[in-house]
Enzyme design. Sequence first.
Site, short mmCIF file in Angstrom:
data_model
loop_
_atom_site.label_atom_id
_atom_site.label_comp_id
_atom_site.label_asym_id
_atom_site.label_seq_id
_atom_site.Cartn_x
_atom_site.Cartn_y
_atom_site.Cartn_z
N ASN A 39 5.20 -6.99 3.66
CA ASN A 39 5.59 -8.33 3.20
C ASN A 39 5.35 -8.37 1.70
O ASN A 39 4.22 -8.47 1.24
CB ASN A 39 4.71 -9.37 3.92
CG ASN A 39 4.91 -10.78 3.38
OD1 ASN A 39 5.83 -11.04 2.61
ND2 ASN A 39 4.03 -11.69 3.79
N TRP A 40 6.46 -8.26 0.96
CA TRP A 40 6.32 -8.16 -0.51
C TRP A 40 5.98 -9.50 -1.16
O TRP A 40 5.64 -9.55 -2.34
CB TRP A 40 7.62 -7.63 -1.13
CG TRP A 40 7.95 -6.20 -0.79
CD1 TRP A 40 7.35 -5.39 0.13
CD2 TRP A 40 8.97 -5.40 -1.41
NE1 TRP A 40 7.94 -4.16 0.14
CE2 TRP A 40 8.94 -4.13 -0.80
CE3 TRP A 40 9.92 -5.63 -2.41
CZ2 TRP A 40 9.81 -3.09 -1.16
CZ3 TRP A 40 10.79 -4.61 -2.76
CH2 TRP A 40 10.73 -3.35 -2.14
N LYS A 41 6.12 -10.58 -0.40
CA LYS A 41 5.88 -11.93 -0.95
C LYS A 41 6.71 -12.13 -2.23
O LYS A 41 7.81 -11.60 -2.32
CB LYS A 41 4.38 -12.16 -1.16
CG LYS A 41 3.58 -11.90 0.12
CD LYS A 41 2.15 -12.37 0.06
CE LYS A 41 1.46 -12.04 1.38
NZ LYS A 41 0.07 -12.50 1.43
N HIS B 232 4.47 -17.87 8.23
CA HIS B 232 3.36 -17.31 7.43
C HIS B 232 2.46 -18.45 6.95
O HIS B 232 2.94 -19.54 6.63
CB HIS B 232 3.92 -16.52 6.25
CG HIS B 232 2.87 -15.69 5.59
ND1 HIS B 232 1.93 -16.22 4.74
CD2 HIS B 232 2.59 -14.36 5.69
CE1 HIS B 232 1.12 -15.25 4.34
NE2 HIS B 232 1.48 -14.12 4.90
N GLU C 203 1.11 -18.99 4.24
CA GLU C 203 1.44 -19.51 2.91
C GLU C 203 2.56 -20.55 3.00
O GLU C 203 2.58 -21.52 2.23
CB GLU C 203 1.79 -18.35 1.97
CG GLU C 203 0.53 -17.55 1.62
CD GLU C 203 0.75 -16.08 1.33
OE1 GLU C 203 1.89 -15.66 1.10
OE2 GLU C 203 -0.26 -15.34 1.35
N GLU D 16 -2.82 -13.09 11.72
CA GLU D 16 -3.29 -13.01 10.34
C GLU D 16 -4.33 -14.10 10.09
O GLU D 16 -3.96 -15.23 9.73
CB GLU D 16 -2.13 -13.19 9.37
CG GLU D 16 -1.03 -12.16 9.51
CD GLU D 16 -0.25 -11.99 8.22
OE1 GLU D 16 -0.16 -10.86 7.74
OE2 GLU D 16 0.26 -12.99 7.69
N GLY E 268 -5.21 -11.38 1.53
CA GLY E 268 -5.33 -11.24 0.08
C GLY E 268 -6.74 -11.32 -0.44
O GLY E 268 -6.96 -11.46 -1.65
N SER F 66 -5.45 -8.09 4.50
CA SER F 66 -6.19 -7.06 3.77
C SER F 66 -6.17 -5.69 4.45
O SER F 66 -7.14 -4.94 4.36
CB SER F 66 -7.62 -7.50 3.47
OG SER F 66 -7.61 -8.65 2.62
N GLY G 6 0.53 -7.00 3.13
CA GLY G 6 0.94 -7.64 1.89
C GLY G 6 0.71 -6.72 0.70
O GLY G 6 1.51 -5.82 0.43
N GLY G 7 -0.40 -6.91 0.01
CA GLY G 7 -0.68 -6.19 -1.23
C GLY G 7 -0.45 -4.69 -1.18
O GLY G 7 0.18 -4.11 -2.06
P1 PGA Z 1 -2.49 -8.95 2.43
O1 PGA Z 1 -1.38 -9.98 3.00
O2 PGA Z 1 -2.23 -7.61 3.10
O3 PGA Z 1 -2.22 -8.89 0.95
O4 PGA Z 1 -3.81 -9.49 2.77
C1 PGA Z 1 -0.99 -9.93 4.36
C2 PGA Z 1 0.03 -11.01 4.63
O5 PGA Z 1 -0.11 -12.12 4.13
O6 PGA Z 1 0.99 -10.76 5.38
#
Ligand code: PGA
Length: 255
Positions: free
Chosen positions: A10-12, A96, A98, A168, A174, A213, A234-235
Amino acid sequence: MARRPLVMGNWKLNGSKAFTKTLINELNTELAGVEGCDVAIAPPVMYLAEAEAALAGGKIALGAQNVDLNKQGAFTGDISVDMLKDFGAKYIIIGHSERRQYHNESDEFIAKKFGVLKQAGLVPVLCIGESEAENEAGKTEAVCARQIDAVINTLGVDAFNGAVIAYEPIWAIGTGKSATPAQAQAVHAFIRAHIAQKSQAVADQVIIQYGGSVNDGNAAELFTQPDIDGALVGGASLKAPAFAVIVKAAAQAKN
Ligand code: PGA
């Protein structure tokens, strides 16, 4: 029942045209010989065209980070299932945390998106999970059950056939503070058992990813757990070597 793991990036809100091409080319090389794990990436929709071209002929599937309910018409700023299909996108992240937080998306609204995706033949990747306060208050299972039930109550449990759930915990996203393998496994087992109350067959096949994470250092241990069927990353999905290590760890642990 053996479930084929899915590792998805997930590149966000990250990337550019050049970044998209470079990262995908690196991933194509890193993952060329890897078998036994489904892999997908969800770049920002702005870059679906670049991603589609760079992914052509490879094993990585295309995804997206959101979809809107409407198919066409006067809906300024929205993106439809047909537009995503036009670029060959398959796995679509919905719900998600967010988006739940910054765009006030409700369980019911997300359940509608789930239905729109299923009807279009796309794979919903439904994100669920509790906040830190809910976790500390012992509400993790109640929150996950409520978020799953929003889909079951409107679409029926069979909607989870061929679908993906990403557990999640918000406190792990994050933050560098992943859930421990045992913590995650306990919640994954709860989610699967909750679905099994309605249908054992659906529960047995549904992919439940862990997200929060996940990185190249902790992935292998997370994947030793029986109900963790891959990861939403994500990251660490923004760096080809790290993402490749996570994919290889899933392929190795689950085969
Ligand atoms: P993260 O994000 O790996 O950067 O913690 C995961 C996500 O929000 O899908």
